[in-house]
Design an enzyme around this catalytic site. Structure first.
Site, PDB file in Angstrom:
ATOM      1  N   ARG A   1     -10.846   7.544  15.273  1.00 44.14           N
ATOM      2  CA  ARG A   1      -9.674   7.264  14.451  1.00 44.14           C
ATOM      3  C   ARG A   1      -9.460   8.377  13.426  1.00 44.14           C
ATOM      4  O   ARG A   1     -10.406   9.020  12.964  1.00 44.14           O
ATOM      5  CB  ARG A   1      -9.835   5.931  13.706  1.00 44.14           C
ATOM      6  CG  ARG A   1      -9.840   4.706  14.607  1.00 44.14           C
ATOM      7  CD  ARG A   1      -8.475   4.451  15.220  1.00 44.14           C
ATOM      8  NE  ARG A   1      -8.471   3.237  16.027  1.00 44.14           N
ATOM      9  CZ  ARG A   1      -8.740   3.193  17.330  1.00 44.14           C
ATOM     10  NH1 ARG A   1      -9.056   4.315  17.967  1.00 44.14           N
ATOM     11  NH2 ARG A   1      -8.708   2.058  17.980  1.00 44.14           N
TER      12      ARG A   1
ATOM     13  N   GLY B   1       4.330   1.484  -0.228  1.00 47.35           N
ATOM     14  CA  GLY B   1       5.413   1.469  -1.196  1.00 47.35           C
ATOM     15  C   GLY B   1       4.958   1.795  -2.605  1.00 47.35           C
ATOM     16  O   GLY B   1       5.636   2.538  -3.330  1.00 47.35           O
TER      17      GLY B   1
ATOM     18  N   LEU C   1      -3.886   4.425   7.536  1.00 48.17           N
ATOM     19  CA  LEU C   1      -3.808   4.660   6.100  1.00 48.17           C
ATOM     20  C   LEU C   1      -4.874   3.881   5.347  1.00 48.17           C
ATOM     21  O   LEU C   1      -5.334   2.830   5.786  1.00 48.17           O
ATOM     22  CB  LEU C   1      -2.432   4.253   5.581  1.00 48.17           C
ATOM     23  CG  LEU C   1      -1.241   5.006   6.161  1.00 48.17           C
ATOM     24  CD1 LEU C   1       0.058   4.332   5.747  1.00 48.17           C
ATOM     25  CD2 LEU C   1      -1.251   6.459   5.702  1.00 48.17           C
TER      26      LEU C   1
ATOM     27  N   TYR D   1       3.747  -5.561  17.211  1.00 51.67           N
ATOM     28  CA  TYR D   1       4.054  -4.738  16.031  1.00 51.67           C
ATOM     29  C   TYR D   1       4.610  -3.382  16.464  1.00 51.67           C
ATOM     30  O   TYR D   1       5.593  -2.887  15.899  1.00 51.67           O
ATOM     31  CB  TYR D   1       2.790  -4.554  15.191  1.00 51.67           C
ATOM     32  CG  TYR D   1       2.953  -3.646  13.996  1.00 51.67           C
ATOM     33  CD1 TYR D   1       3.603  -4.090  12.855  1.00 51.67           C
ATOM     34  CD2 TYR D   1       2.452  -2.342  14.002  1.00 51.67           C
ATOM     35  CE1 TYR D   1       3.739  -3.269  11.748  1.00 51.67           C
ATOM     36  CE2 TYR D   1       2.586  -1.513  12.903  1.00 51.67           C
ATOM     37  CZ  TYR D   1       3.229  -1.984  11.779  1.00 51.67           C
ATOM     38  OH  TYR D   1       3.376  -1.162  10.683  1.00 51.67           O
TER      39      TYR D   1
ATOM     40  N   LEU E   1       0.822  -1.207   0.000  1.00 53.39           N
ATOM     41  CA  LEU E   1       0.000   0.000   0.000  1.00 53.39           C
ATOM     42  C   LEU E   1       0.860   1.263   0.000  1.00 53.39           C
ATOM     43  O   LEU E   1       0.705   2.139  -0.855  1.00 53.39           O
ATOM     44  CB  LEU E   1      -0.921  -0.018   1.226  1.00 53.39           C
ATOM     45  CG  LEU E   1      -1.732   1.250   1.498  1.00 53.39           C
ATOM     46  CD1 LEU E   1      -2.730   1.501   0.387  1.00 53.39           C
ATOM     47  CD2 LEU E   1      -2.444   1.146   2.850  1.00 53.39           C
TER      48      LEU E   1
END
Length: 322
Positions: A219, A26, A176, A146, A24
């Site tokens: 969010r 990159g 994103l 993560y 996504l």
């Protein structure tokens, strides 16, 4: 807002490696570099180069000798994937980061940006979250593995600056979405997950769609093309050991998001909430004061961004990651 003159102008002829160029982030970054006239872009798919394998990464850097590097490669996923496979998220991301960052330093990469996630910040950090909130409290348990990996990446960048004087930087984008996202039922983030679910409901005539949690968490959402623009901007304007947030500076509830995605997808049925599923962090809004002070802000509104992403999803329905 007129763009601030570049303090570190990039040469479009520089050998530029985008790690994770098919993901996504990159792929969006690759498009942004191409639009700027960069004609020596370097990429390798995971089948061509396993970034977890140090000898392979070293050989790749020795062969290509990139001058600019964007570290956009990572193992990513939503709440379900993160909470189910914490070992994978920790181990894979640590190895990817260490291998790429060490190889970049060893081979003389001139400019590098490491991309993480705003999940690095404490679960209950004061809102909006400023960069100095890092390491000031407990992490959100559903994605702590993560987050720890990404925190290690930030500290690795800072260590390279201290020990070798390298002008490498790190940036933490907020949530994103956009073209090229992962629409898997089990591995996707909230926007593509909702988009797929509401699209399927519209096509099958379902009258009810269940979403996770209570719908009350707030969010912030950033279109990936805005992030890609910010990556180029930061490479040319930012040189500081402290990570920098990339976001829009505004948030909505997950319930409001669901209603907007449903509208975009043309779904008119009922939206229910499965409160047996986790909400995650109550709110995650980042401060973009430092980025704004440099002269950059996001340009794609959420409604427009969701509509264009849904159009992309429909166009690529047979080939999306799922």
């Amino acid at each position: 807002m007129p763009e601030t003159p570049a303090a570190f102008p990039l040469d479009p002829s520089a050998r530029t490696y985008v790690a994770g160029h098919r993901g996504l982030v990159g792929s969006a970054t690759w498009r942004a570099f191409e639009a700027r006239g960069f004609d020596r872009l370097i990429g390798a798919s995971s089948s061509e180069l396993d970034l977890r394998d140090r000898p392979s990464v070293d050989a790749f850097f020795d062969h290509h000798r990139p001058e600019v590097v964007v570290v956009a490669a990572a193992r990513v996923g939503g709440i379900l994937a993160n909470s189910t496979y914490p070992v994978d998220f920790l181990s894979d991301n640590l190895r990817i980061q260490v291998n790429v960052l060490d190889a970049a330093a060893r081979t003389g990469v001139e400019r590098l940006i490491f991309l993480g996630s705003t999940c690095i910040y404490p679960r209950l950090a004061p809102q909006p979250i400023h960069e100095d909130s890092l390491l000031t409290g407990p992490l959100e348990p559903t994605n702590d593995a993560y987050a720890i990996a990404k925190i290690a990446g930030i500290l690795h960048v800072q260590a390279l600056r201290r020990q070798y004087g390298l002008p490498y930087i790190s940036a933490m984008p907020t949530n994103l979405y956009g073209p090229g996202d992962n629409f898997s039922p089990t591995g996707s983030h909230v926007v593509p997950a909702m988009m797929r679910r509401f699209d399927e409901a519209r096509r099958t005539g379902a009258t009810s769609v269940a979403c996770w949690g209570t719908g009350t968490p707030r969010r912030e959402f950033l279109h990936v093309d805005d992030l890609a623009a910010a990556v180029l901007f930061l490479l040319e304007h930012y040189d500081d050991p402290q990570t920098i947030n990339v976001g829009v500076g505004a948030d909505i509830t997950v319930r409001e998001l669901a209603e907007t995605v449903a509208e975009v997808a043309g779904y008119e049925g009922e939206i229910t909430w499965d409160t047996s599923k986790p909400d995650g962090t109550p709110q995650k809004l980042v401060s973009v004061d430092r980025l704004s002070a440099l002269g950059w802000k996001a340009g794609i509104g959420l409604r427009d961004g969701l509509a264009s992403t849904y159009a992309w999803y429909l166009e690529h329905a047979g080939a999306v990651r799922s």
